[in-house]
Design an enzyme around this catalytic site. Sequence first.
Site, PDB file in Angstrom:
ATOM      1  N   TRP A 340       0.837  -1.213   0.000  1.00  0.00           N
ATOM      2  CA  TRP A 340       0.000   0.000   0.000  1.00  0.00           C
ATOM      3  C   TRP A 340       0.866   1.255   0.000  1.00  0.00           C
ATOM      4  CZ3 TRP A 340      -2.069   2.531   4.997  1.00  0.00           C
ATOM      5  CH2 TRP A 340      -1.143   2.409   6.039  1.00  0.00           C
ATOM      6  N   ASP A 341       2.158   1.081   0.277  1.00  0.00           N
ATOM      7  CA  ASP A 341       3.097   2.201   0.242  1.00  0.00           C
ATOM      8  C   ASP A 341       2.955   2.981  -1.064  1.00  0.00           C
ATOM      9  OD1 ASP A 341       3.942   0.036   1.916  1.00  0.00           O
ATOM     10  OD2 ASP A 341       5.932   0.918   2.104  1.00  0.00           O
ATOM     11  N   GLU A 481       0.997  -2.731  12.621  1.00  0.00           N
ATOM     12  CA  GLU A 481       1.256  -4.171  12.477  1.00  0.00           C
ATOM     13  C   GLU A 481       1.783  -4.824  13.749  1.00  0.00           C
ATOM     14  OE1 GLU A 481       3.880  -3.920   9.151  1.00  0.00           O
ATOM     15  OE2 GLU A 481       2.264  -4.129   7.701  1.00  0.00           O
TER      16      GLU A 481
HETATM   17  O1  IFM Z   1       3.681  -1.422   4.029  1.00  0.00           O
HETATM   18  C1  IFM Z   1       4.593  -1.282   5.053  1.00  0.00           C
HETATM   19  C2  IFM Z   1       3.878  -1.480   6.364  1.00  0.00           C
HETATM   20  O2  IFM Z   1       2.890  -0.506   6.554  1.00  0.00           O
HETATM   21  C3  IFM Z   1       4.856  -1.425   7.496  1.00  0.00           C
HETATM   22  N1  IFM Z   1       5.864  -2.440   7.331  1.00  0.00           N
HETATM   23  C4  IFM Z   1       6.622  -2.248   6.083  1.00  0.00           C
HETATM   24  C5  IFM Z   1       5.714  -2.258   4.875  1.00  0.00           C
HETATM   25  C6  IFM Z   1       6.541  -1.972   3.607  1.00  0.00           C
HETATM   26  O3  IFM Z   1       7.094  -0.697   3.681  1.00  0.00           O
END
Ligand code: IFM
Length: 729
Positions: A340-341, A481
Amino acid sequence: MRPEIRTWKLTEKPFNPTHLFHSETIFTIGNGYLGSRATFEEGYPDEIAATLLHGIFNHHEQDLVPDLANVPAWFAVQITVDGEPFRLNEGRILGYVRELDMKNGILSRQVLWQSPGGKILRFTFERFASMADQHILAQQIEITALDEVQVLDCVLDFNTETALNIAYTAEGPVLVSHWKNASITYPAPDQSGWQGETTQSGYRVGILQQVSGADFRATESSNRPGNRFQVSLKPEQRVTVTRLVGIATSRDTKALSPFLEEKLGQAVEKGYNTLKTEHCAAWAAIWEDMDILIEGDEYVQKAARFAAYQLIIAAPQKDERVSIGAKTLSGPGYKGHVFWDTELFMLPPFTLTQPGIARNLLMYRYHNLPGARKKAKDEGFLGAMYPWESTDTGEETTPKWTLPDKHGNRIRIWTGDHEQHISSDIAYAVWQYWKWTGDNEFFVKHGAEMILDTAVFWYSRVEWNAKKQRYELSEQIGPDEYHENINNPVYTNRMVVWHLQHAFKTLNWLRTNLPEKAQALQSTLHITDEVQAKWQDIIAKMYIPRYEPLNVYEQFDGFFDKDEVNLALYTPRVTAMDVILGHQRTNASQVIKQADVVMMIALLGDELGDHEELMRNWRVYVPRTAHGSSLSQAMHAWAAARLGLVEEAYEHWVDAAGIDLEDTKGNVRDGIHGAANGGLYQALIFGFAGLQLDEKGGWKVDPRLPAWWKSMTFSFYYRGEKQTVTLKS
Ligand code: IFM
């Protein structure tokens, strides 16, 4: 140096071997087709030499998931001075400067070096990945002898030994090659080429070089094809050599060799200087649209340019089948996978300034609808459910396990199963793109289908709680997360409501403007009356958790029952909180990894409540947030600026900028934090400048600039028309 020039340059002076990995990453060059880390021409054993091309994924049999396959270093040079190799760890470094000219996308290095035998020479290396022609790479090397040199021996070759990737096997990380059927050619004494095929996916990549400026001959090496020359140099005598490289893949053409020959031929005809002029002109045109001018704050000015530079070099200009991985094309982190980045962090700056690129990125998701439909089907749902990590197939590619620790223990990775908000994040990006650009053609042909089919997924995914008469989501992971497999993440639940509201807006717009299209989509996506009635019901009855004692949103069910941890006591901190506390304790605590409720505030703003409501949430959630993800602080900067907390916004912005520029998280070696850079851009435009769409179908700004900024000027496109805004504080 004048600030104006200084803010366009990253400079490393003197040589600092302890920062090598950091510098290799942040000095990366690229052109939206490939990214090439700034490892040194002469190569060192521990470097992470990577040149990565969009779309060239391969699943190595020893690895858990596919990876972007690293191609040979195209800029490698082996130099010996009277039999002694030029290396920074031998002889003496008398002077050194490495510079990235972000305005022109040019990397250079100058070294004044004394060989172990005492000969002093001056080396200048310059290279760029052409922004004018994405298949052309160019390098110029100038060597000046300050003492007499009997034999200067130079080999300009392709270092195939660097074309390795790290595979995460059950035994731990190992280096693997993604290539088979490699072939080497020497079409002429001043030309050489390499081609290889990826072992599983079958992509072919080819590079072909032409060198000039000396009397070259082929090296005839079977693993490092290249061309070499030897000269003697008198004191103050100089030799300048140029290397032009054509690069392409079977994704570009079926006839790889003729394509490369043609590209290289064109480049050779133009020559280095013309190529450089065209390259700089292409960069100038991009900066015309993308540069944000900040007067009165040199650090922010430079960091804003750095953020934009990193986004630009990673963004596919011509290809709608690829997208930008979390670590861009600047390193091996996350194996080039797309999260989603892209849609919520990196894409919006392009929606505003380079809509064609934003469209390409969204089209990547459109083309990958089959993968999203497969994922929904495999999990027993309808519609399209986008994967948490995506590559070239559009299927879920999140690894299921972490690497074993020293005791052999692995941790299950749940994000691919439960971090489902990504489908709404993509819908949000589609909608914003459409609203800013007015690109009806895209919306009708592609965007509407993406919004609607992901809405069909939610229709089948939400759970009805008959006892409480509400819709819920169980077994989820929100943006935070640190808390896995939780119920009713407020971010996700609220975004589902937003999503379904916009599914209706989509349908209504189509019904009014293109009734046949509305009809066709309803029929192919099975958007029956029953589906629409349930969407309405979900909008009305989706559970949006609240925590009454504090009168705030509750991040997820039971969040406030978890252990409170005073994060202030864990400062200053360079280690992430989940590492300090351990996985389970973090899970059992109120420590939040990254902007979550705050992310919702940034995206939805006053749709969530009045200023007081948002401030209450801010005060509750910010002290609990550990910023364990690089995605966090830029969103805090954005939200804080909107809340009028300008100094806090500034602190968060500068912290977010430090993630790459100062390597404050200590992991820049793996690649640039693309989302942090996209977030920085958005925090400036949407946060400090307060750019937003207004209710009357136009746009407005609502600036909250730090008092010491004299002005901020930026441009963006609104419905195809370029707008330029200057704000004064
Ligand atoms: O998408 C991100 C997540 O929000 C946090 N951990 C790393 C991922 C990749 O940058």
